[in-house]
Design a protein around this motif. Structure first.
Motif, short mmCIF file in Angstrom:
data_model
loop_
_atom_site.label_atom_id
_atom_site.label_comp_id
_atom_site.label_asym_id
_atom_site.label_seq_id
_atom_site.Cartn_x
_atom_site.Cartn_y
_atom_site.Cartn_z
N VAL A 113 4.83 -4.03 3.04
CA VAL A 113 3.59 -3.53 2.44
C VAL A 113 3.90 -3.14 1.01
O VAL A 113 4.80 -2.35 0.74
CB VAL A 113 3.04 -2.31 3.23
N CYS A 114 3.15 -3.71 0.08
CA CYS A 114 3.37 -3.47 -1.35
C CYS A 114 2.24 -2.60 -1.90
O CYS A 114 1.14 -2.60 -1.38
CB CYS A 114 3.41 -4.78 -2.12
N GLY A 115 2.56 -1.89 -2.97
CA GLY A 115 1.57 -1.07 -3.66
C GLY A 115 1.77 -1.19 -5.15
O GLY A 115 2.80 -1.67 -5.62
N GLN A 116 0.78 -0.75 -5.88
CA GLN A 116 0.88 -0.78 -7.34
C GLN A 116 2.08 0.05 -7.78
O GLN A 116 2.33 1.12 -7.26
CB GLN A 116 -0.39 -0.24 -7.98
N ARG A 117 2.80 -0.49 -8.74
CA ARG A 117 3.98 0.19 -9.23
C ARG A 117 3.55 1.45 -9.95
O ARG A 117 2.70 1.44 -10.80
CB ARG A 117 4.76 -0.70 -10.18
N GLU A 160 9.17 -8.87 -7.08
CA GLU A 160 8.85 -10.11 -7.79
C GLU A 160 7.37 -10.19 -8.14
O GLU A 160 6.99 -10.90 -9.06
CB GLU A 160 9.24 -11.32 -6.93
N GLU A 161 6.55 -9.45 -7.41
CA GLU A 161 5.11 -9.44 -7.66
C GLU A 161 4.71 -8.31 -8.61
O GLU A 161 3.53 -8.06 -8.82
CB GLU A 161 4.35 -9.32 -6.34
N GLY A 162 5.71 -7.56 -9.11
CA GLY A 162 5.43 -6.45 -10.02
C GLY A 162 4.88 -5.23 -9.31
O GLY A 162 4.17 -4.44 -9.90
N MET A 163 5.22 -5.10 -8.02
CA MET A 163 4.73 -3.96 -7.25
C MET A 163 5.90 -3.23 -6.61
O MET A 163 7.04 -3.68 -6.68
CB MET A 163 3.74 -4.43 -6.17
N THR A 164 5.60 -2.11 -5.99
CA THR A 164 6.60 -1.31 -5.31
C THR A 164 6.45 -1.49 -3.81
O THR A 164 5.33 -1.56 -3.30
CB THR A 164 6.40 0.19 -5.65
#
Length: 191
Positions: free
Chosen positions: A109-113, A93-97
């Protein structure tokens, strides 16, 4: 009468000091609770600490222990005595992976897509196939006979070459007898 002494071995502290008209009132230190209810406590116990991965469902009182509850799936608490369980971050939903899934004690833990390894491999293959095909075509164009390919123009040139050879007289042709106009006079001896 002698004033009551609050026994430190029973984890008691002085809640109200002894006066001329009133005896000492013992109680529990912060973080402890009294095991029996009443005005004067005789013994304290350490309050339960709600650890990371749980929350305080019912806060303890002077006479009641803390009641803890495990964080429901999809939520976490990272500190002792947390009063709420936070929902995991939804990376998509935040546009990340999502690099690491959330647990009861930690957030996701999210990272840049970026491109997945499968997509990167597909791009490389799609880039290499035309390059390889172009290299094969170039080599075949350079070495036509080795690849067994000949262009229509080359085939036409070979046919034209054969036609030229026929015009030069290399084909076998039947002899033609020459004749003269018959004047009625025989040129053969004895006739």
């Amino acid at each position: 009468m002698r004033c009551k002494v609050c026994d430190a071995g029973a984890r008691l502290i002085i809640k109200e000091k002894c006066t001329y008209t009133k005896n000492t009132v013992c109680g529990c230190a912060p973080g402890d609770f009294c095991r029996q209810s009443g005005l004067d406590c005789e013994m304290c116990s350490r309050s339960t600490v709600c650890l990371p991965g749980s929350r305080v469902k019912i806060p303890g009182t002077e006479f009641l222990d803390n009641v803890c509850e495990v964080c429901p799936d999809g939520t976490f608490s990272a500190t002792n005595m947390s009063h709420t369980c936070q929902p995991w971050t939804k990376c998509e939903e935040e546009g990340m992976t999502e690099l690491k899934a959330g647990t009861a004690t930690s957030d996701a833990v999210c990272g840049q897509r970026g491109l997945s390894p499968a997509v990167i491999a597909l791009i490389i293959v799609l880039a290499l196939v035309p390059a390889a095909a172009g290299a094969v075509y170039f080599l075949c164009w350079r070495e036509k006979r080795k690849c067994g390919l000949a262009s229509a123009q080359d085939t036409g040139d070979e046919l034209n070459g054969e036609a030229r050879t026929r015009k030069k007289g290399t084909d076998t042709t039947l002899p033609v007898q020459e004749t003269t106009i018959n004047s009625g006079i025989s040129t053969l001896p004895g006739i």
